[in-house]
Design an enzyme around this catalytic site. Sequence first.
Site, PDB file in Angstrom:
ATOM      1  N   LYS A 112       0.810  -1.224   0.000  1.00  0.00           N
ATOM      2  CA  LYS A 112       0.000   0.000   0.000  1.00  0.00           C
ATOM      3  C   LYS A 112       0.842   1.273   0.000  1.00  0.00           C
ATOM      4  O   LYS A 112       0.359   2.320  -0.387  1.00  0.00           O
ATOM      5  CB  LYS A 112      -0.968   0.008   1.179  1.00  0.00           C
ATOM      6  CG  LYS A 112      -2.052  -1.041   1.014  1.00  0.00           C
ATOM      7  CD  LYS A 112      -3.313  -0.722   1.766  1.00  0.00           C
ATOM      8  CE  LYS A 112      -4.387  -1.698   1.334  1.00  0.00           C
ATOM      9  NZ  LYS A 112      -5.653  -1.473   1.978  1.00  0.00           N
ATOM     10  N   LYS A 193      -5.097  -9.217  -6.193  1.00  0.00           N
ATOM     11  CA  LYS A 193      -6.257  -9.489  -5.346  1.00  0.00           C
ATOM     12  C   LYS A 193      -7.372  -8.483  -5.648  1.00  0.00           C
ATOM     13  O   LYS A 193      -7.101  -7.294  -5.802  1.00  0.00           O
ATOM     14  CB  LYS A 193      -5.827  -9.342  -3.884  1.00  0.00           C
ATOM     15  CG  LYS A 193      -6.948  -9.423  -2.880  1.00  0.00           C
ATOM     16  CD  LYS A 193      -6.468  -9.060  -1.483  1.00  0.00           C
ATOM     17  CE  LYS A 193      -6.769  -7.618  -1.109  1.00  0.00           C
ATOM     18  NZ  LYS A 193      -8.108  -7.362  -0.634  1.00  0.00           N
ATOM     19  N   LYS A 196     -10.907  -3.239  -2.583  1.00  0.00           N
ATOM     20  CA  LYS A 196     -11.763  -2.053  -2.565  1.00  0.00           C
ATOM     21  C   LYS A 196     -11.020  -0.824  -3.051  1.00  0.00           C
ATOM     22  O   LYS A 196     -11.619   0.105  -3.572  1.00  0.00           O
ATOM     23  CB  LYS A 196     -12.175  -1.754  -1.124  1.00  0.00           C
ATOM     24  CG  LYS A 196     -13.103  -2.752  -0.514  1.00  0.00           C
ATOM     25  CD  LYS A 196     -13.892  -2.016   0.551  1.00  0.00           C
ATOM     26  CE  LYS A 196     -14.540  -2.952   1.507  1.00  0.00           C
ATOM     27  NZ  LYS A 196     -13.697  -3.178   2.691  1.00  0.00           N
TER      28      LYS A 196
HETATM   29  P1  ATP Z   1      -8.458  -2.824   0.680  1.00  0.00           P
HETATM   30  O1  ATP Z   1      -8.012  -3.508  -0.546  1.00  0.00           O
HETATM   31  O2  ATP Z   1      -8.838  -1.400   0.506  1.00  0.00           O
HETATM   32  O3  ATP Z   1      -7.548  -3.071   1.834  1.00  0.00           O
HETATM   33  P2  ATP Z   1     -10.247  -4.986   1.001  1.00  0.00           P
HETATM   34  O4  ATP Z   1     -10.933  -5.185  -0.277  1.00  0.00           O
HETATM   35  O5  ATP Z   1      -9.101  -5.869   1.358  1.00  0.00           O
HETATM   36  O6  ATP Z   1      -9.819  -3.490   1.099  1.00  0.00           O
HETATM   37  P3  ATP Z   1     -11.248  -5.134   3.727  1.00  0.00           P
HETATM   38  O7  ATP Z   1     -12.338  -4.376   4.356  1.00  0.00           O
HETATM   39  O8  ATP Z   1      -9.880  -4.710   4.089  1.00  0.00           O
HETATM   40  O9  ATP Z   1     -11.353  -5.039   2.135  1.00  0.00           O
HETATM   41  O10 ATP Z   1     -11.463  -6.676   3.958  1.00  0.00           O
HETATM   42  C1  ATP Z   1     -12.576  -7.290   4.593  1.00  0.00           C
HETATM   43  C2  ATP Z   1     -12.396  -8.790   4.540  1.00  0.00           C
HETATM   44  O11 ATP Z   1     -12.440  -9.241   3.189  1.00  0.00           O
HETATM   45  C3  ATP Z   1     -11.043  -9.258   5.096  1.00  0.00           C
HETATM   46  O12 ATP Z   1     -11.251 -10.449   5.851  1.00  0.00           O
HETATM   47  C4  ATP Z   1     -10.240  -9.571   3.856  1.00  0.00           C
HETATM   48  O13 ATP Z   1      -9.252 -10.556   4.079  1.00  0.00           O
HETATM   49  C5  ATP Z   1     -11.322 -10.082   2.931  1.00  0.00           C
HETATM   50  N1  ATP Z   1     -10.955  -9.899   1.524  1.00  0.00           N
HETATM   51  C6  ATP Z   1     -10.609  -8.728   0.941  1.00  0.00           C
HETATM   52  N2  ATP Z   1     -10.344  -8.914  -0.362  1.00  0.00           N
HETATM   53  C7  ATP Z   1     -10.509 -10.231  -0.612  1.00  0.00           C
HETATM   54  C8  ATP Z   1     -10.375 -11.035  -1.782  1.00  0.00           C
HETATM   55  N3  ATP Z   1     -10.023 -10.511  -2.944  1.00  0.00           N
HETATM   56  N4  ATP Z   1     -10.626 -12.360  -1.689  1.00  0.00           N
HETATM   57  C9  ATP Z   1     -10.991 -12.913  -0.510  1.00  0.00           C
HETATM   58  N5  ATP Z   1     -11.137 -12.207   0.632  1.00  0.00           N
HETATM   59  C10 ATP Z   1     -10.902 -10.879   0.596  1.00  0.00           C
END
Ligand code: ATP
Length: 326
Positions: A112, A193, A196
């Site tokens: 990040k 991955k 968000k």
């Molecule tokens: P950012 O990328 O902005 O950090 P994020 O998409 O990872 O956000 P979070 O709110 O940080 O979202 O994650 C919430 C949950 O979703 C966490 O348990 C994280 O591990 C899971 N998660 C996030 N992205 C994925 C993905 N691509 N596949 C499976 N699980 C995910």
Amino acid sequence: MKKRVFSGIQPTGDTHIGNYLGATKHWAARQDEYDNIFCIVDLHAITTPQEPEVLKAKIREVTGLLLAVGIDTERSIVFIQSHVPAHSELAWILNCFTPMGWMQRMTQYKEKSKNQESVSTGLFDYPALMAADILLYDTDVVPVGEDQKQHVELTRDIAQRFNAIYGDTFVLPSPVIPDIGARIMGLDDPEKKMSKSEPGSNHAINLLDPPDVITNKIKRAATDSLRDIVYDENRPGVYNLLVIYELFTGKSRQEIVDHFAGKGYADLKKELAEVVIEGLSPIQKKYADLTADPGYLDSLMAKGAEQAIPLAEKVLTRVKDTIGLG
Ligand code: ATP
Ligand code: LTN
């Protein structure tokens, strides 16, 4: 006694099917098995710049989506992180027991902060706040996607270090990662991955995307120049689409491969769009109902904080007593 589960989700960006398939779906499905606490981590959200009005709206949206995927406030405590001051307080204390070198190893921070002109100290320190979230509730199990495993392991290391100095104070938590769907990849780039914070209108399928948007995103999803539809991790685009299909249909891999034998990517994409639209439709309906009355979510969150505060205070007092504060 049931084991304590704690997990969190950030109120940033748009909640996507990666969050659902890797995390929140499992939280909802296993509520009866555990003693659950789920947290909308707004203090983690501000580790990167946020617009105040957008953040406020996102906190409500994520709260509504957690309930819409089936988290039930009768069976789980759901609250907003900043409503429980003990999180910030314990995070500070844990900072003082976390070697810099441990933080420097965190891959999420490295990713990040890459190519950013300016990065907040909060982003670097993010895992200490996450450790506080988990340790404040004597958590046994932390269900997360694969990307968060390292942070839960760090939490365990911090707890172990503290316990080694002061004697048993913290319960040691373990991450629980789903066998399938722990790392849903971006549709535009299956090497990354689904996230968000990733820009690009074609990157993620969001839980609130309307059917035509879902269809178009899947149509444009990156695949490869081969033809056959099989599970092959060396072909990440098709592999990712098949995993999403598998998780939305509940079918076995063999059934899926047999079903698509002799068909092309256009068929896979068409059918995938159908099952995703069908799978998200009840969530979207429930979300619309839940958010029709804005006061309703507020009252549930007030109740969640009321339930969480005494639990968190109990552990925080234990920690302060242990180290000689107060
Ligand atoms: P950012 O990328 O902005 O950090 P994020 O998409 O990872 O956000 P979070 O709110 O940080 O979202 O994650 C919430 C949950 O979703 C966490 O348990 C994280 O591990 C899971 N998660 C996030 N992205 C994925 C993905 N691509 N596949 C499976 N699980 C995910
Ligand atoms: N860092 C997590 C969100 C999070 C979390 C937690 C998850 C904050 N605190 C405690 C599990 C337990 C993420 O998903 N990015």
